[in-house]
Design a protein around this motif. Structure first.
Motif, PDB file in Angstrom:
ATOM      1  N   THR A   3       0.848  -1.194   0.000  1.00 51.87           N
ATOM      2  CA  THR A   3       0.000   0.000   0.000  1.00 51.87           C
ATOM      3  C   THR A   3       0.882   1.242   0.000  1.00 51.87           C
ATOM      4  O   THR A   3       1.382   1.664   1.051  1.00 51.87           O
ATOM      5  N   PRO A   4       1.119   1.843  -1.166  1.00 53.82           N
ATOM      6  CA  PRO A   4       1.962   3.043  -1.222  1.00 53.82           C
ATOM      7  C   PRO A   4       1.223   4.255  -0.662  1.00 53.82           C
ATOM      8  O   PRO A   4      -0.010   4.304  -0.673  1.00 53.82           O
ATOM      9  N   THR A   5       1.997   5.198  -0.161  1.00 52.76           N
ATOM     10  CA  THR A   5       1.391   6.441   0.334  1.00 52.76           C
ATOM     11  C   THR A   5       1.672   7.609  -0.627  1.00 52.76           C
ATOM     12  O   THR A   5       1.086   8.669  -0.473  1.00 52.76           O
ATOM     13  N   ASP A   6       2.566   7.372  -1.589  1.00 53.40           N
ATOM     14  CA  ASP A   6       2.871   8.391  -2.599  1.00 53.40           C
ATOM     15  C   ASP A   6       3.433   7.690  -3.839  1.00 53.40           C
ATOM     16  O   ASP A   6       3.431   6.469  -3.895  1.00 53.40           O
ATOM     17  N   PHE A   7       3.918   8.443  -4.802  1.00 59.27           N
ATOM     18  CA  PHE A   7       4.405   7.850  -6.053  1.00 59.27           C
ATOM     19  C   PHE A   7       5.903   7.586  -6.048  1.00 59.27           C
ATOM     20  O   PHE A   7       6.474   7.250  -7.080  1.00 59.27           O
ATOM     21  N   SER A   8       6.570   7.704  -4.918  1.00 60.58           N
ATOM     22  CA  SER A   8       8.011   7.486  -4.869  1.00 60.58           C
ATOM     23  C   SER A   8       8.355   5.993  -4.998  1.00 60.58           C
ATOM     24  O   SER A   8       7.519   5.123  -4.770  1.00 60.58           O
ATOM     25  N   ARG A   9       9.599   5.720  -5.363  1.00 58.32           N
ATOM     26  CA  ARG A   9      10.082   4.338  -5.482  1.00 58.32           C
ATOM     27  C   ARG A   9      10.074   3.688  -4.094  1.00 58.32           C
ATOM     28  O   ARG A   9      10.471   4.309  -3.112  1.00 58.32           O
ATOM     29  N   GLN A  10       9.650   2.426  -4.024  1.00 63.69           N
ATOM     30  CA  GLN A  10       9.575   1.710  -2.763  1.00 63.69           C
ATOM     31  C   GLN A  10      10.391   0.433  -2.842  1.00 63.69           C
ATOM     32  O   GLN A  10      10.391  -0.249  -3.867  1.00 63.69           O
ATOM     33  N   GLU A  11      11.072   0.094  -1.758  1.00 64.96           N
ATOM     34  CA  GLU A  11      11.806  -1.163  -1.652  1.00 64.96           C
ATOM     35  C   GLU A  11      11.444  -1.818  -0.335  1.00 64.96           C
ATOM     36  O   GLU A  11      11.194  -1.140   0.660  1.00 64.96           O
ATOM     37  N   ALA A  12      11.389  -3.146  -0.360  1.00 66.16           N
ATOM     38  CA  ALA A  12      11.048  -3.885   0.866  1.00 66.16           C
ATOM     39  C   ALA A  12      12.294  -4.337   1.565  1.00 66.16           C
ATOM     40  O   ALA A  12      13.318  -4.527   0.989  1.00 66.16           O
TER      41      ALA A  12
END
Length: 64
Positions: free
Chosen positions: A55-64
């Motif tokens: 569940t993203p909170t914005d459009f930035s790149r995400q890594e786990a």
């Protein structure tokens, strides 16, 4: 995908050894990735999919 929208993504865990493997914890350093289970057993010679809710909170790149 838009912020606040949740997607379920599978992660496959393979167990090629001759004994069951007990997983006692699945965690991410990024709170936007949440596993559907924290403990499970992968049978000897088997595999299983663990679904991860993202569940993203914005459009930035995400890594786990």
């Amino acid at each position: 995908m838009t912020p606040a929208e949740t997607a379920l993504l599978p992660v496959t865990i393979d167990n090629p050894i001759g004994a069951d493997v007990t997983i006692t914890s699945i965690a991410s350093s990024n709170s936007r990735f949440v596993p559907e289970c924290n403990s499970c057993v992968v049978l000897a010679g088997g595999s299983m999919d663990v679904m991860i809710a993202f569940t993203p909170t914005d459009f930035s790149r995400q890594e786990a």
